[in-house]
Design an enzyme around this catalytic site. Sequence first.
Site, PDB file in Angstrom:
ATOM      1  N   ASP A 158      -3.085   0.549  -1.915  1.00  0.00           N
ATOM      2  CA  ASP A 158      -4.055  -0.247  -2.662  1.00  0.00           C
ATOM      3  C   ASP A 158      -3.826  -0.111  -4.166  1.00  0.00           C
ATOM      4  O   ASP A 158      -4.518  -0.750  -4.978  1.00  0.00           O
ATOM      5  CB  ASP A 158      -5.490   0.110  -2.282  1.00  0.00           C
ATOM      6  CG  ASP A 158      -5.830   1.582  -2.490  1.00  0.00           C
ATOM      7  OD1 ASP A 158      -4.977   2.322  -2.999  1.00  0.00           O
ATOM      8  OD2 ASP A 158      -6.957   1.983  -2.119  1.00  0.00           O
ATOM      9  N   SER A 159      -2.821   0.664  -4.542  1.00  0.00           N
ATOM     10  CA  SER A 159      -2.371   0.732  -5.942  1.00  0.00           C
ATOM     11  C   SER A 159      -1.916  -0.641  -6.426  1.00  0.00           C
ATOM     12  O   SER A 159      -1.798  -0.868  -7.633  1.00  0.00           O
ATOM     13  CB  SER A 159      -1.230   1.741  -6.088  1.00  0.00           C
ATOM     14  OG  SER A 159      -0.193   1.475  -5.154  1.00  0.00           O
ATOM     15  N   ASP A 206      -2.884   1.212   3.367  1.00  0.00           N
ATOM     16  CA  ASP A 206      -4.138   1.764   2.863  1.00  0.00           C
ATOM     17  C   ASP A 206      -5.309   0.920   3.341  1.00  0.00           C
ATOM     18  O   ASP A 206      -5.283  -0.319   3.213  1.00  0.00           O
ATOM     19  CB  ASP A 206      -4.150   1.758   1.329  1.00  0.00           C
ATOM     20  CG  ASP A 206      -3.625   3.041   0.729  1.00  0.00           C
ATOM     21  OD1 ASP A 206      -3.575   4.060   1.443  1.00  0.00           O
ATOM     22  OD2 ASP A 206      -3.257   3.030  -0.466  1.00  0.00           O
ATOM     23  N   LYS A 231      -4.104   4.461   6.287  1.00  0.00           N
ATOM     24  CA  LYS A 231      -4.395   5.656   5.484  1.00  0.00           C
ATOM     25  C   LYS A 231      -5.816   5.562   4.932  1.00  0.00           C
ATOM     26  O   LYS A 231      -6.220   4.519   4.431  1.00  0.00           O
ATOM     27  CB  LYS A 231      -3.398   5.822   4.336  1.00  0.00           C
ATOM     28  CG  LYS A 231      -3.659   7.075   3.484  1.00  0.00           C
ATOM     29  CD  LYS A 231      -2.496   7.392   2.573  1.00  0.00           C
ATOM     30  CE  LYS A 231      -2.430   6.482   1.369  1.00  0.00           C
ATOM     31  NZ  LYS A 231      -3.601   6.650   0.447  1.00  0.00           N
ATOM     32  N   GLU A 277      -8.880   7.767   2.558  1.00  0.00           N
ATOM     33  CA  GLU A 277      -9.124   8.813   1.570  1.00  0.00           C
ATOM     34  C   GLU A 277     -10.370   9.620   1.932  1.00  0.00           C
ATOM     35  O   GLU A 277     -11.375   9.065   2.359  1.00  0.00           O
ATOM     36  CB  GLU A 277      -9.315   8.198   0.181  1.00  0.00           C
ATOM     37  CG  GLU A 277      -8.082   7.499  -0.365  1.00  0.00           C
ATOM     38  CD  GLU A 277      -8.301   6.952  -1.775  1.00  0.00           C
ATOM     39  OE1 GLU A 277      -9.369   7.246  -2.370  1.00  0.00           O
ATOM     40  OE2 GLU A 277      -7.416   6.236  -2.274  1.00  0.00           O
ATOM     41  N   GLU A 287      -2.657  14.205  -3.662  1.00  0.00           N
ATOM     42  CA  GLU A 287      -2.484  13.571  -4.971  1.00  0.00           C
ATOM     43  C   GLU A 287      -3.038  14.445  -6.083  1.00  0.00           C
ATOM     44  O   GLU A 287      -4.203  14.856  -6.055  1.00  0.00           O
ATOM     45  CB  GLU A 287      -3.156  12.197  -5.003  1.00  0.00           C
ATOM     46  CG  GLU A 287      -2.994  11.488  -6.339  1.00  0.00           C
ATOM     47  CD  GLU A 287      -3.394  10.023  -6.325  1.00  0.00           C
ATOM     48  OE1 GLU A 287      -3.408   9.399  -7.408  1.00  0.00           O
ATOM     49  OE2 GLU A 287      -3.693   9.495  -5.228  1.00  0.00           O
TER      50      GLU A 287
END
Length: 319
Positions: free
Chosen positions: A48-49, A87, A116, A118, A182
């Site tokens: 999602d970057s 993501d 993925k 978070e 991260e």
Amino acid sequence: MALGKLMKKKIYNLINKKNKSKIVSLTAYSKNIASILDDFCDLTLVGDSLGSVLYNYKSTREVTLNTMIEHSKSVRMGIKKSLMVVDMPHNTYRTSKEALKNAKKIISKTKCDAVKLEGGKKIFEIVKTLVKNNIAVMGHLGVLPQSAKNFKYKGKKVSERNKILNEAKLLESAGVFSMVLECVESSLAKKITKNINIPTIGIGASNNCDGQVLVTDDLIGLNPINVRFVKKYSNIRNEIVKAVRNYSKEVKNKNFEEFISTELFSNKQFNSKDIIENNNFTLINIWSSWCAPCRSEHAILMNLSKKTDLNIVGLNYNF
């Protein structure tokens, strides 16, 4: 780690690299980049970057599910070998029910291998639900861009170190097959990597992890930023500037039309003057040898060329 039937060959192979060989991972948002990465990466992440890299969003929280799906569909076309992870964007896995619905949608639409998420303790039950439903999950600890208020390194305080370590163990018990660390302090990354049986993929978390991931646009120098943990291996931005500058000059100087094609495999450029006979009308037939109708059409045109004054040139384009 009870992953059951969802364990695919690619995921087994990735887990088996722990303590044996380092894992290579990069981000991709399109087919063209993905097809290049696929030859070198064990894991390709549709991150999602892309929100900040492609859309200039202030944070990844603005990225939508549909945006992730569309980019992932493009990436899927470029991947044949590496493990493809997508993501799950912000606010798409707030509950187990919501997470399951959206994860199924992502996998159905993109044919990715895993998703993925978070977080740690907060997503424990959610991860368990996904795994139970044969969905492969990758975890993400340390700095969490979807919820972080700042991007300071994690693990300097003892309480913070213990929390992240415990959450890593918790995610492993929930069934994740690997996790991103991260911006985690080097010693903490080392301790986590040593204390869990699944691979850790670091980004700004030292080489003590089982592998590394970077944003490809940063690595190739396309994104004009300077980040502490990003090593730029090339400056593709400069190469693009050169190419566009040369193109601009040729168009303005009326030289552009002289070059009509490029042989894709030899990278040799040829001049239109080499094939246009005495300024006569020339038909250029672009065809592919793997295409049956193209072969038939090419044969007809070449035969026609022998019987008439028409100049016909065939360009074989195999991709």
